[in-house]
Design a protein around this motif. Sequence first.
Motif, PDB file in Angstrom:
ATOM      1  N   ILE A  46      -7.448   0.596   5.363  1.00  0.00           N
ATOM      2  CA  ILE A  46      -6.279   1.473   5.279  1.00  0.00           C
ATOM      3  C   ILE A  46      -6.689   2.865   4.806  1.00  0.00           C
ATOM      4  N   GLU A  47      -7.617   2.915   3.859  1.00  0.00           N
ATOM      5  CA  GLU A  47      -8.093   4.199   3.321  1.00  0.00           C
ATOM      6  C   GLU A  47      -8.679   5.105   4.400  1.00  0.00           C
ATOM      7  N   SER A  88       0.820  -1.203   0.000  1.00  0.00           N
ATOM      8  CA  SER A  88       0.000   0.000   0.000  1.00  0.00           C
ATOM      9  C   SER A  88       0.858   1.259   0.000  1.00  0.00           C
ATOM     10  N   ASP A  89       1.891   1.279   0.841  1.00  0.00           N
ATOM     11  CA  ASP A  89       2.783   2.437   0.896  1.00  0.00           C
ATOM     12  C   ASP A  89       3.605   2.576  -0.384  1.00  0.00           C
ATOM     13  N   HIS A  90       4.124   1.459  -0.874  1.00  0.00           N
ATOM     14  CA  HIS A  90       5.052   1.477  -2.004  1.00  0.00           C
ATOM     15  C   HIS A  90       4.372   1.920  -3.302  1.00  0.00           C
ATOM     16  N   HIS A  91       3.074   1.599  -3.426  1.00  0.00           N
ATOM     17  CA  HIS A  91       2.384   1.883  -4.684  1.00  0.00           C
ATOM     18  C   HIS A  91       1.351   3.007  -4.582  1.00  0.00           C
ATOM     19  N   GLY A  92       1.160   3.560  -3.412  1.00  0.00           N
ATOM     20  CA  GLY A  92       0.305   4.736  -3.282  1.00  0.00           C
ATOM     21  C   GLY A  92      -1.086   4.541  -3.844  1.00  0.00           C
ATOM     22  N   PHE A 105      -7.026 -11.325 -10.397  1.00  0.00           N
ATOM     23  CA  PHE A 105      -6.350 -10.662 -11.510  1.00  0.00           C
ATOM     24  C   PHE A 105      -7.290  -9.641 -12.160  1.00  0.00           C
ATOM     25  N   GLY A 106      -8.564 -10.037 -12.336  1.00  0.00           N
ATOM     26  CA  GLY A 106      -9.533  -9.094 -12.891  1.00  0.00           C
ATOM     27  C   GLY A 106      -9.841  -7.962 -11.927  1.00  0.00           C
ATOM     28  N   GLY A 107      -9.883  -8.278 -10.630  1.00  0.00           N
ATOM     29  CA  GLY A 107     -10.157  -7.260  -9.635  1.00  0.00           C
ATOM     30  C   GLY A 107      -9.092  -6.196  -9.581  1.00  0.00           C
ATOM     31  N   ALA A 108      -7.842  -6.592  -9.870  1.00  0.00           N
ATOM     32  CA  ALA A 108      -6.765  -5.596  -9.910  1.00  0.00           C
ATOM     33  C   ALA A 108      -7.046  -4.551 -10.982  1.00  0.00           C
ATOM     34  N   ARG A 109      -7.604  -4.985 -12.115  1.00  0.00           N
ATOM     35  CA  ARG A 109      -7.958  -4.026 -13.180  1.00  0.00           C
ATOM     36  C   ARG A 109      -9.143  -3.166 -12.759  1.00  0.00           C
ATOM     37  N   LEU A 110     -10.130  -3.782 -12.116  1.00  0.00           N
ATOM     38  CA  LEU A 110     -11.296  -3.014 -11.668  1.00  0.00           C
ATOM     39  C   LEU A 110     -10.900  -1.958 -10.635  1.00  0.00           C
ATOM     40  N   ALA A 111      -9.950  -2.315  -9.764  1.00  0.00           N
ATOM     41  CA  ALA A 111      -9.539  -1.390  -8.712  1.00  0.00           C
ATOM     42  C   ALA A 111      -8.810  -0.173  -9.254  1.00  0.00           C
ATOM     43  N   LEU A 112      -8.307  -0.261 -10.503  1.00  0.00           N
ATOM     44  CA  LEU A 112      -7.680   0.897 -11.127  1.00  0.00           C
ATOM     45  C   LEU A 112      -8.711   1.896 -11.651  1.00  0.00           C
ATOM     46  N   ARG A 113      -9.965   1.448 -11.756  1.00  0.00           N
ATOM     47  CA  ARG A 113     -11.008   2.301 -12.343  1.00  0.00           C
ATOM     48  C   ARG A 113     -12.147   2.623 -11.377  1.00  0.00           C
ATOM     49  N   PHE A 114     -12.344   1.768 -10.366  1.00  0.00           N
ATOM     50  CA  PHE A 114     -13.466   1.970  -9.452  1.00  0.00           C
ATOM     51  C   PHE A 114     -12.968   1.955  -8.007  1.00  0.00           C
ATOM     52  N   ALA A 139      -2.136   3.247  -6.460  1.00  0.00           N
ATOM     53  CA  ALA A 139      -2.344   1.938  -7.093  1.00  0.00           C
ATOM     54  C   ALA A 139      -2.359   0.803  -6.074  1.00  0.00           C
ATOM     55  N   GLY A 140      -2.341   1.145  -4.774  1.00  0.00           N
ATOM     56  CA  GLY A 140      -2.242   0.124  -3.740  1.00  0.00           C
ATOM     57  C   GLY A 140      -3.328  -0.932  -3.798  1.00  0.00           C
ATOM     58  N   ALA A 141      -4.578  -0.513  -4.015  1.00  0.00           N
ATOM     59  CA  ALA A 141      -5.684  -1.485  -4.051  1.00  0.00           C
ATOM     60  C   ALA A 141      -5.500  -2.485  -5.176  1.00  0.00           C
TER      61      ALA A 141
END
Length: 385
Positions: A322-323, A125-129, A261-270, A131-133
């Motif tokens: 964390i948020e 979470s810290d390292h990717h700011g 893997f799909g959730g990682a893409r969703l977390a970049l948009r939602f 993009a952490g989710a």
Amino acid sequence: MDRNIKVTRDSPTWLIYLQLATFATYLYGLSAALPLLRAELGVSQAVAGLHGTGMAVGGIAGGLALPALTRRFGRRVVTWAGLTGMNAGVLLVAFGHALPFTLTGFTLAGGCGSTALYVMMAVLSDHHGPAGAAVISEANAVGVTAGIATTYVFSVVAESPVGWRPALFVPVASTLLLALLMGRVWVTPLPAPPPSPMTSSRVPYGWRFHVAGVVLLCCVALEFAFNLWAAELLSQRTGLSPGVAATGLTAMLTGMAVGRFGGARLALRFAPGSVLLGSLGVTLAGWALFWAGTSAPVCYAGLALSGLGISVQFPMGLTRMIEVSGGRPDQASGTASIWAGVGSGSGPFVLGALGDGFGTHTAFLLAPALIAMAAGGMAASRSRS
């Protein structure tokens, strides 16, 4: 809010991905072992469920100690020490043939493993700011992929003349190999931020943080109830042997890998909360298919769909905590491990106890109840911004 965020996967990120994979080989290996261990020890479902409770007690103890441990020793030492203790617990289960040894092994592995896990999540979470989710979801996808391989190997070994116990050496071998190949890699520490009222004093968490903890508890209880008892129900409903029924966990983990893997893409948009709410609906549909099924193909499909929904619930639930922690990732991760520990222990134990009284099929009605509680908490605590 702009959710179009990029992810950079550097060497430290891949190290944590692979460390999480070693954690997954322990978690899903012991999960697959539980029905066979219950049969070997000749105990009830409620007593067998105490193994999950032991993991939870260990996780709670680790969560309480986590902030102090990271302050005293640093995240790197705590992570590797946690993985070492996790493997010691697994070896105790592998060589133990009595209930006190197996319960102690589950507890030790759960406590040390969860300590390492939550440090890894805080580091990502810290390292990717921003993009952490997404990175946390992707990391858990890598872990579940390792879990798929572990449960498949476990089912094959369990049906062989050597029995199931040699499969428990997978996490030990994986950890040793990773330490040899990438033991020198770690995340470059960030400069310490200046003190602020939020971090320098004991500012109480807001109500959304505590609701997020309850949501995480429900999600983890749901996941562990499936992990530890789905194979039992699959065997009862379809007539498969306990060893073959362990492949039901493989089907669920396949759905989880695809979902993460799909959730990682969703977390970049939602936002994480939106992804979590959608996943609860998918899990409910999968549970209904599995619970109503009487043939292996239908039950496998239900477990895969359940896994697809469950896949993002832990990473999104943790990210949500964390948020709303007010900039306290280590403290939030430690508190999250306590909520998750209660969930991982209470879910399997309650389901096992209900199974003893009413049958495993009826006991699995616990799943939609947990889904409803999580959805209600998430909907009530969503930010309007």
